[in-house]
Design a protein around this motif. Structure first.
Motif, PDB file in Angstrom:
ATOM      1  N   GLY A  18       0.825  -1.203   0.000  1.00  0.00           N
ATOM      2  CA  GLY A  18       0.000   0.000   0.000  1.00  0.00           C
ATOM      3  C   GLY A  18       0.853   1.244   0.000  1.00  0.00           C
ATOM      4  N   PRO A  19       0.218   2.402   0.029  1.00  0.00           N
ATOM      5  CA  PRO A  19       0.946   3.669  -0.040  1.00  0.00           C
ATOM      6  C   PRO A  19       1.799   3.928   1.197  1.00  0.00           C
ATOM      7  CG  PRO A  19      -1.372   4.055   0.400  1.00  0.00           C
ATOM      8  CD  PRO A  19      -1.242   2.600   0.105  1.00  0.00           C
ATOM      9  N   LEU A  20       2.853   4.742   1.002  1.00  0.00           N
ATOM     10  CA  LEU A  20       3.774   5.098   2.063  1.00  0.00           C
ATOM     11  C   LEU A  20       3.863   6.612   2.170  1.00  0.00           C
ATOM     12  CD1 LEU A  20       6.646   2.591   1.185  1.00  0.00           C
ATOM     13  CD2 LEU A  20       4.984   2.362   3.049  1.00  0.00           C
ATOM     14  N   ARG A  21       3.832   7.097   3.383  1.00  0.00           N
ATOM     15  CA  ARG A  21       3.963   8.533   3.645  1.00  0.00           C
ATOM     16  C   ARG A  21       5.377   8.782   4.168  1.00  0.00           C
ATOM     17  NH1 ARG A  21       2.718  12.161   8.020  1.00  0.00           N
ATOM     18  NH2 ARG A  21       1.957  14.160   7.236  1.00  0.00           N
ATOM     19  N   ILE A  22       6.194   9.455   3.359  1.00  0.00           N
ATOM     20  CA  ILE A  22       7.609   9.636   3.679  1.00  0.00           C
ATOM     21  C   ILE A  22       7.770  10.793   4.663  1.00  0.00           C
ATOM     22  CG2 ILE A  22       9.918   9.776   2.693  1.00  0.00           C
ATOM     23  CD1 ILE A  22       8.051   7.546   1.567  1.00  0.00           C
ATOM     24  N   LYS A  23       8.523  10.547   5.734  1.00  0.00           N
ATOM     25  CA  LYS A  23       8.716  11.556   6.760  1.00  0.00           C
ATOM     26  C   LYS A  23      10.202  11.735   7.053  1.00  0.00           C
ATOM     27  CE  LYS A  23       6.134  11.833  10.347  1.00  0.00           C
ATOM     28  NZ  LYS A  23       5.451  11.531  11.637  1.00  0.00           N
TER      29      LYS A  23
END
Length: 365
Positions: A18-23
């Motif tokens: 699934g999607p990844l939120r880069i931090k």
């Protein structure tokens, strides 16, 4: 998820369903994107620093403060003056060098030395398929094909996840001073700022605060040089009024840190917009926006506007040569719509580097 190596990061991305939120440091949560948090905080540290070669290499999760402290010991600096968003956005944490590069964060000195992108030498990254990619090196050189170094700088993690960056640094300056003109309206201030930038006196910052009716001009270098240039610039700007000279370096640094970080808007209710346009156009654009407060930077080429919450000012601005980005607020899309041809190119690049569309999906659409 907080990987500690490129190999671990590659496995996470390749195996993601699934999607990844880069931090990075979590100080600049701009825009909307869904997905599991993928933090680069575990990939930190300066891996190479060669003061004589004016080069530094650091992992993406390295705090900017750590890099600046290392450079200061050798009387060097990140000349592009990256903004710290914490005051404006009310966030905590530590800004990281990967976050700075991903957003091409550049401060008031951009008008004289260039943007973050102009100081990039090389990058390492993991793309959306989990491939580890290296591009560039530790010297400026021409390239063929994709210039991934420039492409990744300002891509907001939508093409790949930065793991390491190589950058050029510059010597620090001995002193700073600034000239202050009082009482100019926006049009007069833009004319004065343009006059200063077109002069031979090496101005490294030009800003205007309409609320205080103050127009500021920064000079940097050796004290004797600053004194000469300040006197000459005062005469050059005489038709706009009598300029006051402030030569206390520490006070000047604090004043320009306030400008860089837009601290005047901190704690005030409302959305914050960042408008980039031709300086000659910006007074007219400001008049259309109807903002509660504005700040001019980059000689008038950059406007920070504080507006009522939920307003999409792009409709008020109409067609213009530039773009408006929503930095604080979430009622409307963050980024300015791209022209059809550019949007097609952007989509093609994302398809190439992130074919599954899992890296910060929708952030820049």
């Amino acid at each position: 998820m907080t990987p500690t190596s490129e190999e671990e990061l590659s496995e996470i991305i390749a195996g993601s369903n699934g999607p990844l939120r880069i931090k990075g440091g979590g100080t600049r949560p701009i825009g909307k994107t869904d997905g599991a948090d993928l933090s680069l905080a575990g990939m930190s540290g300066i891996t190479l620093y060669e003061p004589g070669a004016l080069t530094i290499v650091a992992k993406a999760g390295t705090p900017v403060a750590e890099i600046e402290a290392k450079l200061a010991k050798e009387n060097q600096r990140l000349a592009f003056e990256p903004m710290d968003h914490r005051a404006l956005l009310g966030t905590k944490g530590e800004p990281t060098i990967g976050g700075v590069v991903s957003a091409n964060v550049s401060g008031p000195r951009r008008i004289s030395v260039g943007a973050c992108r102009d100081f990039m030498l090389g990058i390492q990254m993991v793309d959306g398929a989990g491939n580890i990619v290296k591009n560039g090196g530790r010297v400026m050189k021409n390239v063929t094909g994709y210039d991934l170094v420039k492409l990744m700088t300002g891509a907001y993690g939508t093409l790949g996840v930065l793991t390491e960056v190589s950058m050029k640094v510059l010597p620090d300056v001995a002193a700073q001073a600034m000239l202050v003109l009082d009482g100019l309206d926006d049009t007069q201030a833009v004319a004065a700022m343009s006059a200063a930038l077109s002069s031979p006196y090496e101005v490294t910052g030009v800003a205007h605060d309409p609320q205080k009716a103050k127009t500021l001009f920064r000079l940097e270098g050796f004290p004797d040089s600053i004194a000469y240039r300040a006197e000459a610039l005062t005469k050059h700007l005489a038709k706009f009024g009598a300029a006051e000279t402030i030569d206390d370096t520490e006070n000047v640094k604090m004043a320009w840190a306030d400008i860089r970080d837009v601290r005047g808007f901190a704690g005030q209710d409302g959305d914050v917009w960042r408008i980039s346009a031709k300086p000659s156009d910006t007074p007219g654009l400001v008049a259309k926006v109807g903002a509660k407060a504005v700040q001019y930077d980059w000689g008038g080429g950059l406007i920070w506007a504080l507006t009522d919450t939920g307003r999409d000012i792009r409709g008020s601005l109409g067609e213009f040569d530039g773009h408006a980005t929503l930095i604080r607020g979430d009622a409307v899309p963050t980024f300015h719509p791209e022209p059809a041809r550019l949007a097609s190119i952007s989509a093609g690049l994302r398809e190439k580097f992130d074919p599954r569309g899992i890296l910060n999906p929708g952030l820049m659409n």
